[in-house]
Write a protein that holds these residues in place. Structure first.
Motif, short mmCIF file in Angstrom:
data_model
loop_
_atom_site.label_atom_id
_atom_site.label_comp_id
_atom_site.label_asym_id
_atom_site.label_seq_id
_atom_site.Cartn_x
_atom_site.Cartn_y
_atom_site.Cartn_z
N MET B 46 -8.26 12.40 -4.82
CA MET B 46 -7.03 11.61 -4.72
C MET B 46 -7.34 10.16 -4.34
N VAL B 47 -8.01 9.98 -3.18
CA VAL B 47 -8.18 8.62 -2.67
C VAL B 47 -9.42 8.55 -1.78
N TYR B 48 -10.04 7.37 -1.80
CA TYR B 48 -11.25 7.10 -1.01
C TYR B 48 -10.96 5.89 -0.15
N LEU B 49 -11.16 6.04 1.17
CA LEU B 49 -10.87 4.96 2.10
C LEU B 49 -12.09 4.69 2.98
N GLN B 50 -12.24 3.42 3.34
CA GLN B 50 -13.16 3.03 4.37
C GLN B 50 -12.32 2.30 5.40
N LYS B 51 -12.75 2.30 6.64
CA LYS B 51 -11.92 1.78 7.74
C LYS B 51 -11.06 0.59 7.30
N GLU B 52 -9.75 0.79 7.38
CA GLU B 52 -8.72 -0.22 7.10
C GLU B 52 -8.64 -0.62 5.63
N ASN B 53 -9.43 -0.03 4.76
CA ASN B 53 -9.40 -0.42 3.35
C ASN B 53 -9.28 0.80 2.43
N ILE B 54 -8.47 0.66 1.38
CA ILE B 54 -8.45 1.65 0.31
C ILE B 54 -9.45 1.19 -0.74
N ILE B 55 -10.47 2.02 -0.98
CA ILE B 55 -11.51 1.65 -1.94
C ILE B 55 -11.13 2.09 -3.35
N ASP B 56 -10.59 3.30 -3.46
CA ASP B 56 -10.25 3.84 -4.78
C ASP B 56 -9.09 4.81 -4.61
N GLU B 57 -7.98 4.53 -5.26
CA GLU B 57 -6.82 5.42 -5.19
C GLU B 57 -6.43 5.91 -6.57
N SER B 58 -7.42 5.96 -7.47
CA SER B 58 -7.15 6.29 -8.87
C SER B 58 -6.63 7.71 -9.07
N GLY B 59 -6.89 8.61 -8.11
CA GLY B 59 -6.44 9.99 -8.27
C GLY B 59 -5.12 10.29 -7.58
N MET B 60 -4.54 9.29 -6.99
CA MET B 60 -3.32 9.52 -6.22
C MET B 60 -2.10 9.15 -7.07
N PRO B 61 -1.06 10.01 -7.08
CA PRO B 61 0.16 9.66 -7.81
C PRO B 61 0.70 8.31 -7.34
N LYS B 62 1.23 7.55 -8.28
CA LYS B 62 1.67 6.18 -7.97
C LYS B 62 2.90 6.18 -7.07
N GLU B 63 3.72 7.18 -7.17
CA GLU B 63 4.95 7.21 -6.39
C GLU B 63 4.87 8.29 -5.32
N ARG B 64 5.47 8.02 -4.19
CA ARG B 64 5.69 8.94 -3.07
C ARG B 64 4.44 9.19 -2.23
N PHE B 65 3.27 8.92 -2.74
CA PHE B 65 2.03 9.20 -2.00
C PHE B 65 1.43 7.89 -1.48
N SER B 66 0.94 7.94 -0.24
CA SER B 66 0.22 6.80 0.31
C SER B 66 -0.81 7.31 1.30
N ALA B 67 -1.83 6.49 1.54
CA ALA B 67 -2.89 6.88 2.47
C ALA B 67 -3.33 5.66 3.25
N GLU B 68 -3.77 5.91 4.49
CA GLU B 68 -4.29 4.84 5.32
C GLU B 68 -5.40 5.39 6.21
N PHE B 69 -6.24 4.48 6.65
CA PHE B 69 -7.33 4.82 7.58
C PHE B 69 -7.44 3.63 8.53
N PRO B 70 -6.63 3.64 9.59
CA PRO B 70 -6.58 2.48 10.48
C PRO B 70 -7.86 2.32 11.29
N LYS B 71 -7.97 1.16 11.91
CA LYS B 71 -9.15 0.86 12.73
C LYS B 71 -9.30 1.89 13.85
N GLU B 72 -8.19 2.27 14.44
CA GLU B 72 -8.19 3.30 15.47
C GLU B 72 -7.35 4.48 14.99
#
Lengths: 111, 117
Positions: B46-72
Motif C-alpha cells: 500500500m504505502v512506504y514511509l520514512q520518518k515524516e515522509n511518504i516515499i511511495d503511496e502507489s498502492g494506496m487507494p486515492k480516496e479515503r485512505f491516508s498514512a503518516e509516520f510522525p517524528k514521534e
C-alpha cells in the motif's frame, strides 16, 4: 510490472517427506527474494533472504535457491514435520523497496 | 527487543465510520511499509514511509485512505468512511534501512484484522 506466482497453491504430505515449493517471477531486476511463513491469524515470519547476487541460503532444514535468469526460486524443506504446516509466501524486493508477494502455498504435514 | 507492534489486533467498524490502525516499528527502524491482505488474496503493498515522509503511496487507494509516520509516535493508517470492501488484514513492516540497498529484511507485525459491518 512484477508478477509472482507460487505453485502449488496447496500441498499435503505425510510427516518425514522432503518437499519443494516453487516461486516464479517475471522481472529479474530484483534486489532480493524472501521466503516467509504465515500461520493462521498471525503475521509473517521471515525464513530466508537471498540477495540478488547469491544462489542459495540455508537455515536448518530449509534451503532456498534463486535463479534470476530463469525467474525461479525454490524452497526445500527436509524431513517435514506437522509443525511445518503453514502458508509459505515468496516475496521479491525490486525498485522502490516494497515487497511483491506471490499467492502462497498452503502446506499441511500430516502426522 | 520488541518486534513490530500493531494495534488493535482486531477492529470492528460500521460502514461510514473511520478506522485508525497503528504500527510501532522495531527499535531503531525508520522505514515503515503497510500491506493489505484481502480475504483469499495475497498481500499487496500500500504505502512506504520514512520518518515524516511518504516515499511511495502507489498502492494506496486515492480516496479515503491516508498514512503518516510522525517524528514521534507510531505510524498511522487511516481509513475514512469505511465500506464493506475494506474488510481485510492490514500488516505493517519495518526495516533498518531501505531494503533495496542492503540485505536487511522487512520485519512484520501480527496485523490488524478490520471487519466492516
Amino acid at each position: 510490472k512484477q508478477e509472482v506466482t507460487q505453485i502449488p497453491a496447496a500441498l499435503s504430505v505425510p510427516e518425514g517427506e522432503n518437499l519443494v515449493l516453487n516461486c516464479s517471477f517475471t522481472d529479474s531486476a530484483i534486489y532480493n527474494l524472501q521466503w516467509f511463513r504465515q500461520d493462521p491469524g498471525k503475521g509473517l515470519t521471515s525464513l530466508l533472504l537471498i540477495q540478488s547476487s547469491q544462489r542459495e541460503q540455508t537455515s536448518g532444514r530449509l534451503n532456498a535457491s534463486l535463479d534470476k535468469s530463469s525467474g525461479r526460486s525454490t524452497l526445500y524443506i527436509a524431513a517435514s514435520q506437522p509443525g511445518d504446516s503453514a502458508t509459505y509466501l515468496c516475496a521479491l524486493t525490486g525498485a522502490g523497496n516494497m515487497l511483491t508477494f506471490g499467492g502462497g502455498t498452503r502446506l499441511m504435514v500430516k502426522p | 527487543n520488541a518486534g513490530v507492534m500493531q494495534n488493535p489486533r482486531h477492529l470492528v467498524r460500521r460502514r461510514g465510520q473511520e478506522a485508525r490502525l497503528r504500527c510501532s516499528p522495531m527499535k531503531g527502524h525508520s522505514h515503515v511499509y503497510w500491506y493489505r491482505q484481502l480475504p483469499e488474496e495475497g498481500l499487496k503493498f500500500m504505502v512506504y514511509l520514512q520518518k515524516e515522509n511518504i516515499i511511495d503511496e502507489s498502492g494506496m487507494p486515492k480516496e479515503r485512505f491516508s498514512a503518516e509516520f510522525p517524528k514521534e509516535g507510531p505510524s498511522i493508517l487511516r481509513i475514512q468512511q469505511v465500506v464493506r470492501g475494506d474488510s481485510a488484514a492490514y500488516f505493517c513492516a519495518s526495516s533498518l534501512v531501505a531494503v533495496g540497498s542492503s540485505n536487511q529484511p522487512q520485519h512484520f507485525g501480527d496485523g490488524t484484522r478490520l471487519s466492516i459491518l
